[in-house]
Every structure is written in structure tokens, then in C-alpha cells.
Design an enzyme around this catalytic site. Structure first.
Site, PDB file in Angstrom:
ATOM      1  N   TYR A 165      -1.017  10.595   1.736  1.00  0.00           N
ATOM      2  CA  TYR A 165      -0.600   9.204   1.532  1.00  0.00           C
ATOM      3  C   TYR A 165       0.105   9.040   0.184  1.00  0.00           C
ATOM      4  O   TYR A 165       1.154   8.396   0.091  1.00  0.00           O
ATOM      5  CB  TYR A 165      -1.852   8.329   1.615  1.00  0.00           C
ATOM      6  N   LYS A 169       3.929   7.898  -0.411  1.00  0.00           N
ATOM      7  CA  LYS A 169       4.203   6.641  -1.108  1.00  0.00           C
ATOM      8  C   LYS A 169       5.030   6.837  -2.376  1.00  0.00           C
ATOM      9  O   LYS A 169       5.838   5.972  -2.733  1.00  0.00           O
ATOM     10  CB  LYS A 169       2.881   5.937  -1.431  1.00  0.00           C
TER      11      LYS A 169
END
Length: 304
Positions: A165, A169
Site C-alpha cells: 500500500y 501510494k
């Protein structure tokens, strides 16, 4: 009073629930025609359902707005391009894209599977690219448009168990900045929003210890509706001078986040050896080293 997005056409991915839903509702309330994209998957990306997107469309129509549902996945190029095509087929144009779709597959790094890493990268980073790339040609031709991408302090600062993640991101930040630089000449802008808000994905955070329970309780106070106004502004003509920025939103707080710039430097006229790096460079630079902070360490006060 004139609505800020009157007659604009906006695509919102992952708009069936949570933050995406609130963005879609507010954009419609501000006069936009909205493509509500959501394949209706679970927080880990499994399954599918038309219900979430359809329910948001019905809610928008009930409030007097205009919207159409789309159920494609952002994780593959051709389906993602069909999200953009839905906008042009139904409304004849496209003015803004909100790349909000996401999944989570959290796991401590040495236990994380290749599949879990790739799945999260595909939805977040590749999905943002695929949808943006399909929209970019339209924006180039009409010489206008706005991208709003969703990043996270998991990438900007750090967090446990989120290598997939966090990588996605932080990659989105680089993607957004590159779009902003490449497309500024065409009056196209690109910004990132890092949200603090309760959502299904945040609901996967463990709550085994008292500290974890207290942390989650604080996050639950932060409704997803608090994120939507900044996104709506960035899509509007009022935000036409704002591009290449990263904003964090936490309840009633808006933060302009930093971007990587040099902090400190050292030099030796004769160049460096491994030994002089150890003896001179690192001791001189060490005072400016970043700690291994997590997001909660940096944002250590209660939301306002």
C-alpha cells in the site's frame, strides 16, 4: 448562488462506499454530472456487486442530481478506459477524474506474498495510471481538466505491515507530479489528497490491544464526508491555479504536505572513499536523519 461544478462531468472511482461515495454526492450537489464507478468488491478486492454504485446513483438522482453507474475494475487498462468512455458516451465530455479506488492486503513485509503486493499495486498505482491515461487525451484536446489522486500517510510517512500500500501510494505522488508537469501547458492540473477518515479499508486495522482500540476509536470520529470539500474544490475552476500539490485532510484540518527536497549536504574536494563516508559524511548528516516514524507518530494530536 452558482454551484462550483455546474455542468462539469466528473468520474469518481471507488465511489460506491466511504470517501468515494461522499465525493460523488458532493460533486453532484455542486452541479456535476457524475460517473459513479465501483465494481463492488470487498476491501481485499474479492467478489463483485453492482449494488454499491447503483445505490449512490439512486441517492444522487433522489437529491435532484445527475449520475450514471459504472462497474469496471481500474486494475486493467481496457476496463479502466471504459470508465472514461462511460462519461463521454452519457455526457459528451469529461472535466475531472478522482482516482479513489483501492484495496488492502496488509501483512508484515517478510510474510507478504507476491500476489498481495501486486494486487494492491495494480488497483492503486496502475489503476490511477490507467484511468488518468485514458482521460489525458480528452483533457489535452479540450485544454482543460483536473485530476485528484488519493495518496496516504502510509506512503508519505510510514506504517507497519503496508509495504504494498505504501509503495503504491508514494508512487501515486510521483505520477501526479509528472502529470502536473507534463500537462500544465494544456491547462490540466493534478493534485494528491491524503485522507484521514473512517472507511472499510481502515476497518481492517487490528484492534487487539488497548492502544489499537483507542487509535481506531479516534479514526472513527473522522467521517468520510470531511474529505469531499477539498476534492470538490480541486475539481472546480476555483482551483485552477493549484497543481502538483499534496494535501492531507483530517476532520476540519487541511495540511499542505512537504515534498522531497535536500536537507543538508557535505562535500570533500578530493571525493569520497567508503572510509571517509563513514568518518565524515554520515556523522555530519546524522543529525538530520529521519526517524522511523509512523503516521500516528507525526500526527500525534487528536483531530480537530
Amino acid at each position: 448562488m452558482t454551484k462550483s461544478l455546474q455542468d462539469k462531468v466528473i468520474v469518481v472511482t471507488g465511489a460506491g462506499r466511504g470517501i468515494g461515495r461522499e465525493i460523488a454526492l458532493l460533486c453532484a450537489a455542486e452541479g456535476a454530472k457524475v460517473v459513479v464507478n465501483d465494481p463492488g468488491v470487498a476491501s481485499d478486492g474479492s467478489g463483485s456487486s453492482a449494488a454499491p454504485a447503483e445505490e449512490v446513483v439512486e441517492e444522487i438522482k433522489k437529491r435532484g442530481g445527475t449520475a450514471v453507474a459504472n462497474f469496471e475494475s481500474v486494475a486493467e487498462a481496457i476496463p479502466a478506459s471504459r470508465i472514461v468512455k462511460t462519461a463521454t458516451d452519457h455526457f459528451g465530455r469529461l472535466d475531472g477524474v478522482v482516482n479513489n479506488a483501492g484495496i488492502l492486503r496488509d501483512m508484515i513485509f517478510h510474510k507478504m506474498s507476491v500476489e498481495a503486493f501486486e494486487a494492491v499495486i495494480k488497483v492503486h498505482l496502475m489503476g490511477s495510471f490507467y484511468v488518468s491515461h485514458a482521460a489525458a487525451r480528452l483533457f489535452r484536446e479540450q485544454e482543460s481538466g483536473s485530476f485528484v489522486h488519493f495518496t496516504s500517510t502510509s506512503g508519505l510517512v510510514g506504517n507497519f505491515g503496508q509495504a504494498n500500500y505504501a509503495a503504491a501510494k508514494l508512487g501515486i505522488v510521483g505520477l501526479s507530479k509528472s502529470i502536473a508537469l507534463d500537462m500544465q501547458r494544456f491547462n490540466v492540473r493534478s493534485n494528491c489528497v491524503s485522507p484521514f477518515a473512517w472507511s472499510r479499508m481502515i476497518g481492517t486495522i487490528p484492534t487487539e490491544t488497548e492502544a489499537e482500540k483507542a487509535r481506531v476509536a479516534k479514526i472513527q470520529q473522522m467521517g468520510p464526508e470531511k474529505i469531499a470539500p477539498v476534492v470538490s474544490y480541486l475539481l472546480s475552476d476555483a482551483g485552477k491555479e493549484v497543481t502538483g500539490q499534496i494535501f492531507a485532510v483530517r476532520m476540519n484540518e487541511i495540511f499542505l504536505m512537504g515534498q522531497s527536497r535536500p536537507l543538508r549536504s557535505v562535500h570533500r574536494s578530493e571525493g569520497w572513499t567508503p572510509q571517509s563516508v563513514a568518518e565524515h559524511a554520515m556523522p555530519a548528516l546524522k543529525a538530520s536523519f529521519y526517524k522511523l516514524d509512523r503516521s500516528a507518530d507525526v500526527f500525534g494530536w487528536d483531530p480537530i
